[in-house]
Write an enzyme that holds these catalytic residues in place. Sequence first.
Site, PDB file in Angstrom:
ATOM      1  N   SER A  39      -7.710 -17.038  -0.354  1.00 34.51           N
ATOM      2  CA  SER A  39      -6.812 -17.979   0.314  1.00 34.51           C
ATOM      3  C   SER A  39      -5.424 -17.415   0.603  1.00 34.51           C
ATOM      4  O   SER A  39      -4.710 -17.952   1.437  1.00 34.51           O
ATOM      5  CB  SER A  39      -6.670 -19.263  -0.502  1.00 34.51           C
ATOM      6  N   LYS A  80      -0.263 -19.959  -4.198  1.00 37.32           N
ATOM      7  CA  LYS A  80       0.012 -20.403  -2.822  1.00 37.32           C
ATOM      8  C   LYS A  80       1.468 -20.112  -2.462  1.00 37.32           C
ATOM      9  O   LYS A  80       2.280 -19.768  -3.313  1.00 37.32           O
ATOM     10  CB  LYS A  80      -0.229 -21.920  -2.659  1.00 37.32           C
TER      11      LYS A  80
END
Length: 185
Positions: A39, A80
């Site tokens: 991701s 993230k």
Amino acid sequence: MKEEKSELWEWTKAFLIAILLAVVVRHFIFSPATVKGESMMPTLHDRDRMIVDKVNYSLLEPKRFDIIVFRASPSENYVKRVIGLPGDTIEYKDDILYINGKAYEEPYLDEYKKQNMPGIPLTYSFSLKDTPIGRDTVPKGHLFVMGDNRGHSTDSRHIGAIPIEDVLGTAKIIFWPFKDFQMIK
């Protein structure tokens, strides 16, 4: 005999102090973390190992575009990028990020944008109302985070805003694999 006991005691004290320092540093200052999944590609890769600075957010406010590690569940941490801070409006339109109505460059996405098929956006259009946040602004005490691999990231578009108290720290250094050793910008 007394000298042997004294020397043994000195070695024992040194060993205990070393263990105590290691525990304090790992628990409160720095800790290792491993990237799981793709991701955050191309910035971070699956199984990259990095050092996380735990002190930064206990003393300072989060900064936009920091790469953070946060507790996503009791058994799982996510890595993230911070996109929105408390009170921000976030919108993507025509593959451009708008924060509080101002367009922002995202140079960390350039590599993927070059690889993308013409006419297909890397990041599909949305506003905060389209996410589980369901309102115009990032809530107080929360962050809006996204992975750099926008098409393959479970992030705030899917799980909502992240409580700042769940942030474990900022990613600072990739140390493994050694060929990828670098300071994270």
